[in-house]
Design an enzyme around this catalytic site. Structure first.
Site, PDB file in Angstrom:
ATOM      1  N   HIS A  53      24.401  41.346  38.452  1.00 29.23           N
ATOM      2  CA  HIS A  53      24.578  40.934  39.843  1.00 29.23           C
ATOM      3  C   HIS A  53      24.022  42.033  40.756  1.00 29.23           C
ATOM      4  O   HIS A  53      24.014  43.215  40.393  1.00 29.23           O
ATOM      5  CB  HIS A  53      26.055  40.732  40.164  1.00 29.23           C
ATOM      6  N   GLU A  55      25.279  43.419  43.393  1.00 30.81           N
ATOM      7  CA  GLU A  55      26.259  44.447  43.749  1.00 30.81           C
ATOM      8  C   GLU A  55      26.444  45.467  42.630  1.00 30.81           C
ATOM      9  O   GLU A  55      26.522  46.671  42.882  1.00 30.81           O
ATOM     10  CB  GLU A  55      27.624  43.806  44.065  1.00 30.81           C
ATOM     11  N   CYS A  83      31.619  37.929  44.137  1.00 30.48           N
ATOM     12  CA  CYS A  83      32.480  37.208  43.196  1.00 30.48           C
ATOM     13  C   CYS A  83      33.640  38.128  42.783  1.00 30.48           C
ATOM     14  O   CYS A  83      33.714  39.289  43.216  1.00 30.48           O
ATOM     15  CB  CYS A  83      31.671  36.788  41.969  1.00 30.48           C
ATOM     16  N   CYS A  86      32.388  41.433  41.010  1.00 25.92           N
ATOM     17  CA  CYS A  86      31.794  42.405  41.927  1.00 25.92           C
ATOM     18  C   CYS A  86      32.832  42.959  42.905  1.00 25.92           C
ATOM     19  O   CYS A  86      32.824  44.150  43.202  1.00 25.92           O
ATOM     20  CB  CYS A  86      30.625  41.768  42.676  1.00 25.92           C
TER      21      CYS A  86
END
Length: 162
Positions: A53, A55, A83, A86
């Site tokens: 991801h 992040e 999410c 993260c």
């Protein structure tokens, strides 16, 4: 253009990198003392990795740059609400603040589904600002998914012809 918009524009540029490789266009930058110290964009499909991801990529780079897992004094600018994975990493990194472009009503954990960033039971809470360049961030995602649906429809139609 204010500072928040300037840094969100940088996150949008990262999201566009993801889009170019057919990833969901999510981008992120981490800022310390008014300078970008880390950048990240979504790479889950290309890397075949659940953890890829935007992040998490940016947190890893920022930690290396800072020489510490603690990112105190840092602000994350991200185009889509994080999410649960993260959001947890953001809290664990001791990030001071997160600035979000577009909220994610189906999976967001900075206020939409849950707010893991500001749970009083945790030993660290993150300051939160939402809606920075929201329309631009939302449109980028809407356009991406519209094109994806159209591509799938065309593939389905061409499969029927064959």
């Amino acid at each position: 253009m204010n500072q928040e918009e300037k840094f969100m524009k940088a996150a949008i540029r990262e999201a566009k990198k993801a889009e170019k490789i057919q990833e969901v266009p999510i981008g992120c930058v981490i800022v310390f003392e008014d300078k970008i110290i880390a950048r990240g964009y979504n790479r889950r499909n290309i890397d075949k990795n659940t953890l890829a991801h935007a992040e998490l990529s940016a947190i890893k780079k920022a930690s290396k740059k800072m020489g510490d897992w603690r990112l105190e004094g840092c602000t994350m600018y991200v185009t889509l609400e994080p999410c649960q994975m993260c959001a947890g990493a953001i809290v664990q990194s001791r990030m001071d603040k997160v600035v979000i472009g577009s909220m994610n009503p189906k999976a967001g954990c900075a206020g939409s589904v849950l707010n893991l960033l500001q749970l009083p039971a945790f030993n660290h809470q993150v300051t939160l600002k939402t809606g920075v360049l929201e329309e631009e961030c939302s449109k980028m995602l809407r356009d991406f998914f519209r094109k994806l649906r159209e591509l799938k429809r065309l593939e389905k139609e061409s499969a029927k012809i064959l």
